[in-house]
Design an enzyme around this catalytic site. Structure first.
Site, mmCIF file in Angstrom:
data_model
loop_
_atom_site.group_PDB
_atom_site.id
_atom_site.type_symbol
_atom_site.label_atom_id
_atom_site.label_comp_id
_atom_site.label_asym_id
_atom_site.label_seq_id
_atom_site.Cartn_x
_atom_site.Cartn_y
_atom_site.Cartn_z
ATOM 1 N N ASP A 8 -5.930 -8.709 0.328
ATOM 2 C CA ASP A 8 -5.724 -8.263 1.835
ATOM 3 C C ASP A 8 -4.560 -8.941 2.371
ATOM 4 O O ASP A 8 -3.850 -9.819 1.836
ATOM 5 C CB ASP A 8 -6.927 -8.833 2.597
ATOM 6 C CG ASP A 8 -7.143 -8.492 3.893
ATOM 7 O OD1 ASP A 8 -6.704 -7.363 4.459
ATOM 8 O OD2 ASP A 8 -7.369 -9.499 4.857
ATOM 9 N N LEU A 9 -4.024 -8.397 3.912
ATOM 10 C CA LEU A 9 -2.783 -8.819 4.252
ATOM 11 C C LEU A 9 -3.246 -9.941 5.665
ATOM 12 O O LEU A 9 -3.034 -11.078 5.199
ATOM 13 C CB LEU A 9 -1.976 -7.748 4.558
ATOM 14 C CG LEU A 9 -0.644 -8.079 5.508
ATOM 15 C CD1 LEU A 9 0.273 -8.597 4.666
ATOM 16 C CD2 LEU A 9 -0.097 -6.711 6.284
ATOM 17 N N ASP A 10 -3.633 -9.254 6.520
ATOM 18 C CA ASP A 10 -3.981 -10.091 7.810
ATOM 19 C C ASP A 10 -4.680 -11.147 7.583
ATOM 20 O O ASP A 10 -6.071 -10.995 7.236
ATOM 21 C CB ASP A 10 -4.667 -9.046 8.916
ATOM 22 C CG ASP A 10 -3.698 -8.144 9.269
ATOM 23 O OD1 ASP A 10 -2.289 -8.313 9.410
ATOM 24 O OD2 ASP A 10 -4.068 -6.824 9.485
ATOM 25 N N THR A 16 -1.834 -13.118 10.800
ATOM 26 C CA THR A 16 -1.589 -12.259 11.799
ATOM 27 C C THR A 16 -2.964 -11.833 12.467
ATOM 28 O O THR A 16 -3.191 -11.183 13.595
ATOM 29 C CB THR A 16 -1.156 -10.718 11.261
ATOM 30 O OG1 THR A 16 -1.630 -10.698 10.026
ATOM 31 C CG2 THR A 16 0.416 -10.807 11.359
ATOM 32 N N LYS A 44 -12.482 -8.592 12.199
ATOM 33 C CA LYS A 44 -11.457 -9.048 10.813
ATOM 34 C C LYS A 44 -11.825 -7.937 9.769
ATOM 35 O O LYS A 44 -13.068 -7.957 9.609
ATOM 36 C CB LYS A 44 -11.820 -10.635 10.371
ATOM 37 C CG LYS A 44 -11.229 -11.363 11.245
ATOM 38 C CD LYS A 44 -11.259 -12.653 10.575
ATOM 39 C CE LYS A 44 -10.503 -13.748 11.728
ATOM 40 N NZ LYS A 44 -10.651 -15.351 10.969
ATOM 41 N N GLY A 45 -10.868 -7.362 9.329
ATOM 42 C CA GLY A 45 -11.100 -6.513 8.075
ATOM 43 C C GLY A 45 -11.496 -4.958 8.693
ATOM 44 O O GLY A 45 -11.505 -4.118 7.912
ATOM 45 N N ARG A 48 -8.705 -0.188 13.432
ATOM 46 C CA ARG A 48 -8.317 -0.353 14.830
ATOM 47 C C ARG A 48 -9.467 0.112 15.729
ATOM 48 O O ARG A 48 -9.755 -0.443 16.727
ATOM 49 C CB ARG A 48 -7.023 0.438 15.033
ATOM 50 C CG ARG A 48 -6.339 -0.016 16.312
ATOM 51 C CD ARG A 48 -5.086 0.753 16.388
ATOM 52 N NE ARG A 48 -4.059 0.312 15.340
ATOM 53 C CZ ARG A 48 -3.020 1.076 15.167
ATOM 54 N NH1 ARG A 48 -2.660 1.965 16.160
ATOM 55 N NH2 ARG A 48 -2.258 0.761 14.041
ATOM 56 N N SER A 115 -4.979 -3.206 2.362
ATOM 57 C CA SER A 115 -5.195 -3.563 3.727
ATOM 58 C C SER A 115 -5.545 -2.494 4.674
ATOM 59 O O SER A 115 -5.264 -1.393 4.238
ATOM 60 C CB SER A 115 -3.724 -4.049 4.300
ATOM 61 O OG SER A 115 -3.726 -4.363 5.784
ATOM 62 N N ALA A 116 -6.486 -2.493 5.558
ATOM 63 C CA ALA A 116 -6.878 -1.711 6.591
ATOM 64 C C ALA A 116 -5.944 -1.310 7.551
ATOM 65 O O ALA A 116 -5.779 -0.282 8.157
ATOM 66 C CB ALA A 116 -8.031 -2.128 7.269
ATOM 67 N N SER A 117 -4.699 -2.069 7.717
ATOM 68 C CA SER A 117 -3.850 -2.225 8.753
ATOM 69 C C SER A 117 -2.881 -1.049 8.512
ATOM 70 O O SER A 117 -2.200 -0.824 7.305
ATOM 71 C CB SER A 117 -2.829 -3.303 9.006
ATOM 72 O OG SER A 117 -1.961 -3.293 9.756
ATOM 73 N N LYS A 146 -12.895 -0.670 5.212
ATOM 74 C CA LYS A 146 -13.853 -1.840 4.662
ATOM 75 C C LYS A 146 -15.224 -1.855 5.749
ATOM 76 O O LYS A 146 -14.933 -1.861 6.867
ATOM 77 C CB LYS A 146 -13.255 -2.975 4.729
ATOM 78 C CG LYS A 146 -12.076 -2.880 3.879
ATOM 79 C CD LYS A 146 -11.162 -4.306 4.045
ATOM 80 C CE LYS A 146 -9.808 -4.207 3.375
ATOM 81 N NZ LYS A 146 -9.016 -5.440 3.720
ATOM 82 N N GLU A 170 -9.640 -12.096 -0.068
ATOM 83 C CA GLU A 170 -10.094 -11.472 1.604
ATOM 84 C C GLU A 170 -10.457 -12.818 2.384
ATOM 85 O O GLU A 170 -10.966 -13.773 1.894
ATOM 86 C CB GLU A 170 -11.526 -10.682 1.172
ATOM 87 C CG GLU A 170 -11.171 -9.139 1.310
ATOM 88 C CD GLU A 170 -10.246 -8.617 2.714
ATOM 89 O OE1 GLU A 170 -10.880 -9.380 3.592
ATOM 90 O OE2 GLU A 170 -10.200 -7.584 2.655
ATOM 91 N N ASP A 171 -10.051 -12.352 3.580
ATOM 92 C CA ASP A 171 -10.643 -13.509 4.531
ATOM 93 C C ASP A 171 -11.588 -13.123 5.468
ATOM 94 O O ASP A 171 -11.919 -13.300 6.438
ATOM 95 C CB ASP A 171 -9.557 -13.664 5.460
ATOM 96 C CG ASP A 171 -9.104 -12.754 6.457
ATOM 97 O OD1 ASP A 171 -8.953 -11.642 6.162
ATOM 98 O OD2 ASP A 171 -8.743 -13.305 7.733
HETATM 99 C C1 BG6 Z 1 -7.112 -5.441 9.260
HETATM 100 C C2 BG6 Z 1 -7.618 -6.375 10.324
HETATM 101 O O1 BG6 Z 1 -6.191 -6.079 8.336
HETATM 102 O O2 BG6 Z 1 -6.418 -4.529 10.011
HETATM 103 C C3 BG6 Z 1 -8.118 -5.957 11.408
HETATM 104 O O3 BG6 Z 1 -8.073 -7.657 9.711
HETATM 105 C C4 BG6 Z 1 -7.417 -4.617 11.936
HETATM 106 O O4 BG6 Z 1 -8.513 -7.007 12.514
HETATM 107 C C5 BG6 Z 1 -7.056 -3.835 11.120
HETATM 108 O O5 BG6 Z 1 -8.293 -4.254 13.096
HETATM 109 C C6 BG6 Z 1 -6.350 -2.417 11.534
HETATM 110 O O6 BG6 Z 1 -5.015 -2.925 11.709
HETATM 111 P P1 BG6 Z 1 -4.045 -2.202 12.350
HETATM 112 O O7 BG6 Z 1 -2.871 -2.928 12.161
HETATM 113 O O8 BG6 Z 1 -3.897 -0.698 11.767
HETATM 114 O O9 BG6 Z 1 -4.465 -1.992 14.034
HETATM 115 MG MG MG Z 2 -7.999 -9.975 6.779
#
Ligand code: BG6
Ligand code: MG
Length: 218
Positions: A8-10, A16, A44-45, A48, A115-117, A146, A170-171
């Site tokens: 996982d990234l964040d 972040t 977390k995880g 958005r 990562s979900a981001s 996730k 993972e955090d």
């Molecule tokens: C996850 C974070 O990695 O990404 C979440 O833990 C965040 O908090 C999710 O909502 C989505 O991120 P982004 O950057 O696409 O808004």
């Molecule tokens: Mg995370």
């Protein structure tokens, strides 16, 4: 045998998670309520838009906005978040992470980002981390957030490997659940009691090695 590590990234490779929290807390403040760090744990995880629902629910505003207004709130939050991300440099990679990634490479272990981001690419570039991974799965490539296992299964698929030989770092509780549902073992990173379901836990990557990982869970 562990031959693949998915990160996982964040909150795992970079700190972040605090930027996400601050951006949501600023938005909540403008809407007239406070969003506490404890409430922030649940985002977390989580994707958005799902995070936005968590924040609005905390302020009793879950039914206040149309879908279009919610999209606008999420876009504004993301702009605040990206302003924090723009301050990041390669020094913001968490302690021990680069050494651990190098150790995995030395042992021929494949690595993927899971990562979900949707901002993962930007963060990897700012922190000079992109080249550390054999495969990158981020929020732009998946359709189910996730705790759905999609993000990690996609990582295993891109690395042409079986979930059985993968370990997820993972955090977030949602991420540990996603790993378990993917049939993978997991390392909970951080001090959260919410990570109790992980196969093993660490608080930092400092002095953590592939050998320690294998000794503990293989
Ligand atoms: C996850 C974070 O990695 O990404 C979440 O833990 C965040 O908090 C999710 O909502 C989505 O991120 P982004 O950057 O696409 O808004
Ligand atoms: Mg995370």
């Amino acid at each position: 045998m562990i031959t693949c590590c998915i990160f996982d990234l964040d909150g795992v490779l970079v700190d972040t998670a605090r930027f996400h929290y601050r951006a949501w807390a600023d938005m909540a403040h403008e809407l007239g309520f406070e969003f506490t760090p404890e409430q922030g744990e649940a985002t977390k995880g989580v994707s958005r838009m799902a995070s936005l629902d968590i924040v609005l629910r905390a302020g009793g505003m879950e039914n206040r906005f149309t879908q279009e207004e919610k999209e606008r709130l999420a876009t504004e939050k993301n702009a605040r978040y990206l302003a924090y991300v723009a301050t990041m440099t390669p020094d913001d990679v968490l302690p021990g992470v680069r050494d651990f990634l190098a150790d995995l490479k030395r042992h021929g272990v494949k690595t993927a980002l899971g990562s979900a981001s949707k901002n993962a690419g930007t963060i990897l570039d700012r922190c000079a981390l992109r080249d550390a991974f054999d495969a990158i799965v981020d929020g732009t490539l998946i359709s189910r957030a996730k705790p759905d296992p999609e993000v990690f299964l996609k990582g295993a698929e891109l690395l042409s490997t079986s979930p059985k030989v993968c370990v997820v770092f993972e955090d977030a509780a949602a991420g540990i659940e996603a790993a378990t549902r993917a049939g993978m073992r997991s390392v909970g990173v951080g001090d959260g009691q919410s990570l109790a379901r992980a196969t093993m836990n660490i608080t930092t990557f400092e002095n953590f090695t592939y050998e320690t990982l294998c000794k503990t869970i293989d």
